[in-house]
Design an enzyme around this catalytic site. Sequence first.
Site, PDB file in Angstrom:
ATOM      1  N   GLY A 172       0.808  -1.208   0.000  1.00  0.00           N
ATOM      2  CA  GLY A 172       0.000   0.000   0.000  1.00  0.00           C
ATOM      3  C   GLY A 172       0.844   1.261   0.000  1.00  0.00           C
ATOM      4  O   GLY A 172       0.523   2.238  -0.697  1.00  0.00           O
ATOM      5  N   ASP A 173       1.928   1.276   0.775  1.00  0.00           N
ATOM      6  CA  ASP A 173       2.821   2.428   0.810  1.00  0.00           C
ATOM      7  C   ASP A 173       3.436   2.688  -0.561  1.00  0.00           C
ATOM      8  O   ASP A 173       3.505   3.829  -1.028  1.00  0.00           O
ATOM      9  CB  ASP A 173       3.944   2.195   1.823  1.00  0.00           C
ATOM     10  CG  ASP A 173       3.516   2.497   3.245  1.00  0.00           C
ATOM     11  OD1 ASP A 173       2.714   3.426   3.439  1.00  0.00           O
ATOM     12  OD2 ASP A 173       3.976   1.804   4.158  1.00  0.00           O
ATOM     13  N   SER A 174       3.913   1.626  -1.199  1.00  0.00           N
ATOM     14  CA  SER A 174       4.574   1.793  -2.487  1.00  0.00           C
ATOM     15  C   SER A 174       3.600   2.271  -3.550  1.00  0.00           C
ATOM     16  O   SER A 174       3.943   3.119  -4.389  1.00  0.00           O
ATOM     17  CB  SER A 174       5.223   0.474  -2.915  1.00  0.00           C
ATOM     18  OG  SER A 174       6.213   0.083  -1.982  1.00  0.00           O
TER      19      SER A 174
END
Length: 401
Positions: A172-174
């Site tokens: 999700g962060d990427s």
Amino acid sequence: MTETSTERSGPLTDLRVIELGQLVAGPFCGQMFADMGADVIKVEPPGQGDPLREWGRDGFPLWWSVCARGKRCITLNLRTEEGQGLLKQLVSEADFLVENFRPGTLEKWGLGYEELKKVNPGLIMIRVSGYGQTGPYSSRPGYASVGEAMGGVRYLMGEPDRKPSRAGISLGDSLAGLFSAFGALAALHHREKTGEGQMIDTSIYESVLAFMEGLVPEYQFEDYTRERSGSVLPSIAPSNIYDGRDGMVIIAANQPTVFARLCKAIGQPDLKDDPRFNTHAGRGENMAELDAIINEWTSSRTIDEIEAEMVEAAVPVGKVFRASDMLEDPHYKARQSLVEVPSERWPGILQQNIVPRLTGTPGKIRWAGPDRLGQHTADVLTDLLELTPEQVEKLKQSGIV
């Protein structure tokens, strides 16, 4: 080789990014800018720094050297009036500011978008958060795992007979960092035509949601809810992981013509006419039987043998790679998918190369992330803000940097 031995190169060398984020989403966005040649100045709190500096197996915080590569790192205490003033001076000469604090944090420090655009009307401010800058959940803390759950991907990952799994990476962060960089460049295009900056509002959960294909309309119009299906896609066969004598391999042959070639390659050409498998729907309904037939054939062969026969038959095939496989693979080597990055702490370190590749103005990874906290503070403050060494030393003594 150090960061001073090579010049920045790539399509973004005329741009400057101030990075206030920590851990993954904001810094990943900054990494992509640095890879493409932008001057990325990462701001960390004095004495503490980005927690990612310590992440990894004990004694091997290697992820930091990837996410911080190509950046200049300074320290600045943004909780102080003087630190806030120095940041505003940096922002006045910057194109982008990226941050991934909880919404409201920068406003509390007098560094919200409305304040910063007073010193730089063309500023493009990239804001990454779990739930976005607006809405009833906006003030909640939000990590990638929560965003993946809300965005829908976590429910679908894993085997159907157990709790959902996770990807093993901060997916999700990427994704949020990727969408942020895309949005920032779209805003830059707008600024080139109008001179106007703007704010980019990226949420982790919506970044995940954007990848969820037809999940919502399938439920809306069919009352169909996707469920976990392990290593396969429901009704898509054959397309699975199969066992070889020395590893695992993926074979994807669900298209009719490709399936016919697969049947011939495994010595069962008549299988394509079997009533269980001669239609797309039939192969999906009888997936387990078909996979068992294919796995019986693969399990007596090595991965190299399987790949050779599938490639000869023009059937998509691929080994399930681990890091050790990547280091030895000839295609990885030919395309330089992994490159050696200059690093004082980790000599010879190999990192994933820049994606995508530009033929005319390719980016370049100049060095791994700086090891020392505030390694470039003096250089940035003296070169960009024209402070004297004595002024910088005074800031150090007062805890501002």
